[in-house]
Design a protein around this motif. Structure first.
Motif, PDB file in Angstrom:
ATOM      1  N   ASP A 114       6.579   3.894   1.185  1.00 39.17           N
ATOM      2  CA  ASP A 114       6.198   2.451   2.212  1.00 39.17           C
ATOM      3  C   ASP A 114       4.434   2.534   2.099  1.00 39.17           C
ATOM      4  O   ASP A 114       3.750   1.517   1.923  1.00 39.17           O
ATOM      5  CB  ASP A 114       6.531   2.595   3.725  1.00 39.17           C
TER       6      ASP A 114
ATOM      7  N   VAL B 287       3.333   1.054  -1.212  1.00 42.34           N
ATOM      8  CA  VAL B 287       3.477  -0.284  -1.176  1.00 42.34           C
ATOM      9  C   VAL B 287       2.304  -0.983  -0.306  1.00 42.34           C
ATOM     10  O   VAL B 287       1.580  -1.817  -0.526  1.00 42.34           O
ATOM     11  CB  VAL B 287       4.787  -0.728  -0.706  1.00 42.34           C
TER      12      VAL B 287
ATOM     13  N   TRP C  44       4.080   1.920  -9.028  1.00 47.70           N
ATOM     14  CA  TRP C  44       4.494   0.564  -8.251  1.00 47.70           C
ATOM     15  C   TRP C  44       5.810   0.093  -8.654  1.00 47.70           C
ATOM     16  O   TRP C  44       6.687  -0.198  -7.841  1.00 47.70           O
ATOM     17  CB  TRP C  44       3.531  -0.451  -8.849  1.00 47.70           C
TER      18      TRP C  44
ATOM     19  N   GLU D 296      -0.346  -3.385  -4.835  1.00 50.01           N
ATOM     20  CA  GLU D 296      -0.180  -3.413  -6.250  1.00 50.01           C
ATOM     21  C   GLU D 296      -1.430  -3.136  -6.985  1.00 50.01           C
ATOM     22  O   GLU D 296      -1.267  -2.481  -8.110  1.00 50.01           O
ATOM     23  CB  GLU D 296       0.493  -4.634  -6.681  1.00 50.01           C
TER      24      GLU D 296
ATOM     25  N   LEU E 148       9.086   0.349  -5.917  1.00 52.81           N
ATOM     26  CA  LEU E 148       9.850  -0.912  -5.364  1.00 52.81           C
ATOM     27  C   LEU E 148      11.259  -0.520  -5.718  1.00 52.81           C
ATOM     28  O   LEU E 148      12.162  -1.248  -5.011  1.00 52.81           O
ATOM     29  CB  LEU E 148       9.253  -2.114  -6.161  1.00 52.81           C
TER      30      LEU E 148
END
Length: 334
Positions: free
Chosen positions: A308, A311, A323, A315, A327
């Protein structure tokens, strides 16, 4: 089970293999195996901490007033501008104090001002670094459950990070041999520390994992260190995080992500290593039986927080391969 000295020797061998180009992909698993076979115990012993030192407090206050007056160009009561080794040692000992009055507001603030204000000689800076990386400072009671020695360990790392920053940004005072010892000791500390507490009741911040991130940030910026050593330090930081069985919930994960992503954006070598670790973490969870103990749930949620935090880092600040993997995997971890 390994002895402390066996663990130190084995870790040194792993570092040399990384430098020789003989170890990369399995580095994380070998570091974790080493960390999990160190001699942790279930009972804490009595921690010797420095007594309340009004002498140290008075000395520090006098100098703080003197430096503040000089900065403001106002009248300053005279103090000897040369800080004695005896008084410097007295201050350093207060880093182990449970009371934030003597530790944070006292010793740490004093040492920070003394280092940044260039009030210490090169010899004193070098001596301080050796004192702070000593086994007595970095590994005091490290194999025991939560104890007050965490302040000695954590604040030694924090002040050492200030010294390292001064070394590479202002004036070099450490020899190559001393830097080599710093890398060995910090790497060993990173895989051994198991105290993830942040703010502790009346005693204030311990924040060992935050301070660990700070010192590895400074070491990663040093031109004297080869890339293999910086990769090795990153690996020990991630191993310590992976091995921890209690929650990190006071900003530590974000600081570790900051260290990792800064390196990942410098070289694909670091980015690939971080991605490899993320894949290993997911594989660990696939092979685990449903946790039945609280500590195992903490490892799962620490890893979820790690994903988390990547994130949240954004990005634009994360290598694309990391990345994309985060995701595609983060929902699996919670």
């Amino acid at each position: 089970m390994l002895s402390f000295e066996q663990g130190r020797t084995n870790l040194s061998h792993l570092r040399q293999k990384v430098k020789n180009g003989q170890l990369y992909q399995s580095l994380g698993s070998q570091l974790l195996a080493l960390a999990e076979n160190m001699p942790y115990v279930q009972q804490a012993s009595v921690v010797d901490t420095p007594p309340l030192s009004t002498e140290a407090e008075k000395f520090m206050q006098e100098y703080q007033k003197y430096w503040h007056a000089l900065e403001k160009e106002t009248h300053a009561e005279y103090v000897d501008s040369e800080i004695s080794d005896e008084n410097l040692l007295l201050v350093l000992q207060q880093l182990a104090h449970q009371s934030p009055r003597y530790r944070d507001d006292g010793a740490f603030t004093f040492l920070s001002n003394a280092i940044q204000g260039e009030w210490l000689t090169q010899r004193q800076l070098s001596w301080m670094a050796e004192f702070l990386i000593s086994d007595h400072q970095l590994f005091a009671h490290i194999f025991e459950p939560h104890n007050d020695a965490v302040y000695r360990r954590s604040f030694s790392i924090l002040v050492l990070s200030l010294l390292l920053h001064y070394h590479w940004t202002k004036q070099k005072f450490l020899t190559i041999e001393q830097l080599d010892m710093v890398v060995d000791q910090v790497a060993l500390y990173a895989i051994l520390e198991r105290d993830g507490r942040g703010f502790i009741k009346d005693n204030g911040w311990a924040h060992a994992f935050n301070h660990m991130s700070s010192i590895i940030t400074e070491l990663s910026a040093m031109p004297e260190l080869v890339r293999a050593d910086k990769l090795f330090l990153l690996a020990t930081l991630l191993t310590g995080y992976r091995a921890l069985m209690e929650p990190l919930v006071m900003g530590e994960t974000q600081r570790i992500i900051d260290v990792a992503m800064r390196l990942a954006n410098q070289s694909d070598v670091y980015a690939e290593y971080i991605l490899l670790n993320l894949k290993f973490w997911r594989r660990d969870l696939v092979s685990l039986q449903p946790p039945r103990e609280e500590k195992m749930w903490h490892t799962i949620y620490n890893r979820a927080r790690f994903f988390d935090s990547i994130v949240l880092y954004g990005e634009d600040n994360v290598p694309q391969k990391i990345w994309d993997y985060v995701l595609s995997s983060r929902d699996f971890l919670v």
